[in-house]
Design an enzyme around this catalytic site. Structure first.
Site, short mmCIF file in Angstrom:
data_model
loop_
_atom_site.label_atom_id
_atom_site.label_comp_id
_atom_site.label_asym_id
_atom_site.label_seq_id
_atom_site.Cartn_x
_atom_site.Cartn_y
_atom_site.Cartn_z
CG HIS A 197 -0.39 0.13 2.52
ND1 HIS A 197 0.39 -0.84 3.10
CD2 HIS A 197 -0.46 1.14 3.43
CE1 HIS A 197 0.76 -0.45 4.31
NE2 HIS A 197 0.26 0.75 4.53
CG HIS A 212 0.20 4.44 4.66
ND1 HIS A 212 -0.54 3.71 5.55
CD2 HIS A 212 -0.62 5.42 4.19
CE1 HIS A 212 -1.78 4.22 5.61
NE2 HIS A 212 -1.84 5.25 4.80
CG ASP A 266 5.10 3.14 7.43
OD1 ASP A 266 4.22 3.48 6.62
OD2 ASP A 266 4.87 2.42 8.43
CG HIS A 267 4.15 0.05 4.30
ND1 HIS A 267 3.95 -1.26 4.65
CD2 HIS A 267 3.78 0.79 5.38
CE1 HIS A 267 3.47 -1.31 5.89
NE2 HIS A 267 3.36 -0.08 6.34
CG ASP A 323 0.64 -1.05 7.92
OD1 ASP A 323 1.52 -1.87 8.24
OD2 ASP A 323 0.87 0.17 7.77
CG HIS A 351 3.98 -1.54 11.81
ND1 HIS A 351 4.79 -0.44 11.97
CD2 HIS A 351 3.27 -1.32 10.69
CE1 HIS A 351 4.56 0.43 10.99
NE2 HIS A 351 3.64 -0.08 10.20
ZN LIG Z 1 0.03 1.81 6.44
#
Ligand SMILES: [Zn+2]
Length: 257
Positions: free
Chosen positions: A53, A55, A57-58, A131, A169
């Protein structure tokens, strides 16, 4: 034989490197630098990038890694991930270039509108779920509805029990503390808390778990269990009509827990 390695990044992210000892692929490289360091340290050539996805941090490291390795970038068709060489939707299947690793795509909207998961159905089944499903928890609903997320989690819950769950995470212990509030009578949960707590004391990741463990302990997959329903209704102060309302209530509860 493909092995899967956790590369920690930021506060609590795991970036996943799949490797056959010579070539590698990476799932959700939020940061290029630790991935490049891992590849250098193990003498690996990157053959593919997979994103779940949009975001940061990905996908924060996608552009730099794609530029450095000239490798294909796979990701969701409908989630605004930039720089894809192949956009994926549910039902798509591919063999990850370089490491000869077949995966299928599931649409799992809810955390984001177009989030996807990658499922490997070999002798050692695996899901990379970003996530969406966490160890003993689930992602926040930034772009989707409770009905969407609930359906996405149900889809993941139908994977074979031994499927290893590679989420993105290390949230497990705080998720377990919340799960205990929802389902204090769950013995499997108490056992999991002891097991995962021991791993964290040794600095070992609690990820991956398995679908079977999640079914036994993750309140977001247990919205039809009487104790989960009772806790959700007590928290809501009213009767809740069905799994989706129970899910919505405990997700909202967790946001403030
Ligand atoms: Zn995310």
């Amino acid at each position: 034989m493909v092995q899967i390695h956790a590369v920690p990044a930021f506060q609590d992210n795991y970036l996943w490197v799949l490797s056959d000892g010579r070539r590698a692929a990476v799932v959700d490289p939020g940061d290029a630098e630790p991935i490049q360091r891992f590849l250098d340290g193990h003498g690996l050539a990157l053959g593919a990038i997979l994103a779940t996805h949009h975001h940061g941090d990905h996908v924060g490291g996608v552009a730099a890694l794609a530029e450095r390795w000239k490798c294909p970038v796979f990701g969701p068709a409908h989630d605004g991930v930039e720089g894809l060489t192949r956009a994926l939707v549910e039902g798509d299947a591919l063999t990850v270039p370089g490491i000869d690793y077949p995966v299928e795509v599931l649409d799992v909207p809810g955390h984001t509108a177009g989030h996807i998961a990658y499922v490997h159905r070999g002798a050692e089944p695996v899901v990379f779920c970003g996530d969406t499903l966490f160890a003993c928890g689930c992602g926040r609903l930034f772009e989707g509805t409770p009905a969407q997320m609930s359906a996405s989690l149900a889809k993941l819950a139908r994977l074979p029990g031994p499927t290893r769950v590679y989420c993105a995470h290390e949230y497990t212990m705080s998720n377990i503390r919340f799960a205990e509030a929802v389902e204090p009578g769950n013995r499997a949960l108490a056992e999991r808390k002891a097991r995962e707590g021991a791993k964290r004391e040794r600095g070992v990741p609690t990820v991956p778990s398995t679908i079977a463990e999640e079914l036994a302990t993750n309140p977001f997959l247990r919205c039809a269990e009487p104790e989960v329903i009772a806790s959700a209704e007590r928290h809501a102060g009213r009767r809740l009509a069905g799994d989706v309302e129970v899910f919505a209530e405990i997700r909202a509860w967790k946001n403030r827990f």
